[in-house]
Design a protein around this motif. Structure first.
Motif, PDB file in Angstrom:
ATOM      1  N   ARG A 142     -27.925  -3.415  36.113  1.00  0.00           N
ATOM      2  CA  ARG A 142     -28.190  -4.848  36.237  1.00  0.00           C
ATOM      3  C   ARG A 142     -29.491  -5.228  35.540  1.00  0.00           C
ATOM      4  NH1 ARG A 142     -29.790  -8.354  41.664  1.00  0.00           N
ATOM      5  NH2 ARG A 142     -29.427 -10.400  40.709  1.00  0.00           N
ATOM      6  N   HIS A 143     -30.495  -4.350  35.638  1.00  0.00           N
ATOM      7  CA  HIS A 143     -31.819  -4.697  35.125  1.00  0.00           C
ATOM      8  C   HIS A 143     -32.173  -3.982  33.819  1.00  0.00           C
ATOM      9  CE1 HIS A 143     -32.699  -7.075  38.624  1.00  0.00           C
ATOM     10  NE2 HIS A 143     -32.431  -6.083  39.426  1.00  0.00           N
ATOM     11  N   GLY A 144     -31.254  -3.206  33.281  1.00  0.00           N
ATOM     12  CA  GLY A 144     -31.502  -2.557  32.004  1.00  0.00           C
ATOM     13  C   GLY A 144     -32.553  -1.473  32.061  1.00  0.00           C
ATOM     14  N   VAL A 145     -32.573  -0.707  33.163  1.00  0.00           N
ATOM     15  CA  VAL A 145     -33.529   0.384  33.304  1.00  0.00           C
ATOM     16  C   VAL A 145     -32.762   1.666  33.621  1.00  0.00           C
ATOM     17  CG1 VAL A 145     -35.376  -1.148  34.095  1.00  0.00           C
ATOM     18  CG2 VAL A 145     -33.873  -0.054  35.787  1.00  0.00           C
ATOM     19  N   ALA A 146     -33.470   2.787  33.665  1.00  0.00           N
ATOM     20  CA  ALA A 146     -32.859   4.054  34.027  1.00  0.00           C
ATOM     21  C   ALA A 146     -32.792   4.194  35.540  1.00  0.00           C
ATOM     22  CB  ALA A 146     -33.659   5.212  33.434  1.00  0.00           C
ATOM     23  N   ARG A 147     -31.893   5.050  36.005  1.00  0.00           N
ATOM     24  CA  ARG A 147     -31.805   5.327  37.446  1.00  0.00           C
ATOM     25  C   ARG A 147     -33.153   5.726  38.025  1.00  0.00           C
ATOM     26  NH1 ARG A 147     -28.316  10.432  39.567  1.00  0.00           N
ATOM     27  NH2 ARG A 147     -26.510   9.103  39.142  1.00  0.00           N
ATOM     28  N   GLU A 148     -33.921   6.474  37.259  1.00  0.00           N
ATOM     29  CA  GLU A 148     -35.204   6.988  37.742  1.00  0.00           C
ATOM     30  C   GLU A 148     -36.219   5.883  38.018  1.00  0.00           C
ATOM     31  OE1 GLU A 148     -32.810  10.025  36.059  1.00  0.00           O
ATOM     32  OE2 GLU A 148     -33.521   8.140  35.133  1.00  0.00           O
TER      33      GLU A 148
END
Length: 363
Positions: free
Chosen positions: A77-83
């Motif tokens: 949703r936010h364009g980031v990695a799981r980490e």
């Protein structure tokens, strides 16, 4: 034989001896506009998908302790990695864990009251000193220079945007100054940001600002307060620290399944948010027309108002009209204020009619 009546208070850690259970002052009522809940019904498509997900979820196994499938959905949703994502049992667990991990004796938290009371409560539980920079009593703006001065030697700063209970947004330039001019971790609580104008969120700043932490929730715009699902987006090092101190299995299998179904259909919830925003404008206008009532502009799903004899008006709304709102009149800086959640059109009309009657009588 053991003690029959042990002195529990004496056995408590000193920092916890004055604490009392959280009390939202709830009373059974016809219209509950006291808790900033989304009172609109879930769209049929979302409700059906959640029901299917719950029925398909086995209950004999522990949940994924890190809720990785849900982390992946949030990350997408936010364009980031799981980490860069940590999921918690509501935003409250994540707030507590942040203070537990990065607060403590000699590590100051800076807040800007009036704001969410649990910031200071969680800080006290974690024996974290709090430096308060009060907001302007007229428009609730923050004194940027005073905040920067307090934050320069602090470990943490928590700001809410939109702020609860005042409804105003944080100036992005102030957040930039905090990041550039201090060494503090800055948590931006965006629990209500879906009701704010486009561009109000700073979640896109996280990748370039490793000391910025953004808190979000599914309790408000998603209408899932009963699930208790929140998350933070932050630098992976911050997420790793939060993961190390979190309660194991804190987000149960049903909450994870329902949250995944809702996130996958978030576009279906957009009309609900649009309706709440429209009702907020209509409710604010109606409140402002009442004699002696002041309603502040809000970017959230609630409106702060000052009314004559606020505590008595709140009591009479409850007892005579079965309408519940939140009384903030005893909070410093909010004398005479009530916070009213934005309900459905019918709920808002009931509130406006009842309040109009009482304001005239109490004037």
């Amino acid at each position: 034989m053991g003690e029959k009546n042990p002195d529990v208070t004496a056995r408590l850690r000193p920092a916890l001896r004055d604490f009392e259970p959280y009390d939202p002052a709830f009373s059974p009522c016809r219209v509950n506009l006291s808790a900033n809940e989304n009172t609109h019904a879930l769209p049929a498509e979302v409700r059906a998908a959640i029901g299917e997900a719950l029925l398909a979820t086995p209950l004999n196994r522990y949940p994924d302790p890190m809720a990785n499938a849900l982390r992946d959905a949030v990350a997408a949703r936010h364009g980031v990695a799981r980490e860069a994502v940590c999921v918690g049992n509501g935003g409250d667990e994540l707030l507590f864990n942040l203070l537990f991990a990065f607060g403590g004796q000699g590590r100051t938290l800076v807040t800007c009251p009036p704001d969410f009371a649990e910031y200071a409560n969680f800080a006290a539980m974690c024996e974290t000193p709090v430096a308060r920079v009060p907001r302007d009593p007229e428009d609730f703006s923050i004194d940027a220079d005073a905040l920067l001065a307090a934050a320069r030697d602090a470990a943490l700063v928590i700001l809410t945007s939109p702020n609860n209970p005042t409804g105003d947004l944080v100036d992005h330039a102030l957040v930039r100054r905090l990041i550039d001019e201090t060494g503090a971790l800055v948590l931006l609580d965006e629990a209500y940001v879906e009701f704010a104008p486009e561009g109000s969120s700073l979640v896109d700043w996280v990748a370039a600002c490793p000391r910025l932490i953004v808190l979000r929730t599914l309790s408000k715009a998603f209408g899932l307060a009963g699930l208790r699902v929140g998350y933070v987006v932050a630098d992976p090092a911050v997420i790793a620290a939060l993961a190390a101190v979190r309660q194991i299995y804190s987000v149960d299998v049903l909450a994870q399944a329902a949250a995944l179904a809702a996130l996958a259909r978030r576009e279906a919830l957009a009309p609900v948010v649009d309706d709440i925003v429209a009702e907020r404008a209509r409710l604010s206008a109606g409140l402002s027309e009442l004699p002696g009532v002041r309603a502040w502009p809000s970017a959230a799903n609630f409106v702060l108002v000052r009314v004559p004899r606020a505590a008595e008006v709140r009591r009479r709304l409850r007892d005579e009209f079965s309408v519940l709102v939140r009384d903030f009149s005893a909070v410093p800086g909010l004398e005479g204020c009530l916070r009213i959640s934005v309900g459905t059109r019918e709920e808002n009309d009931i509130l406006l009619d009842a309040l109009a009657t009482l304001v005239r009588e109490e004037a």
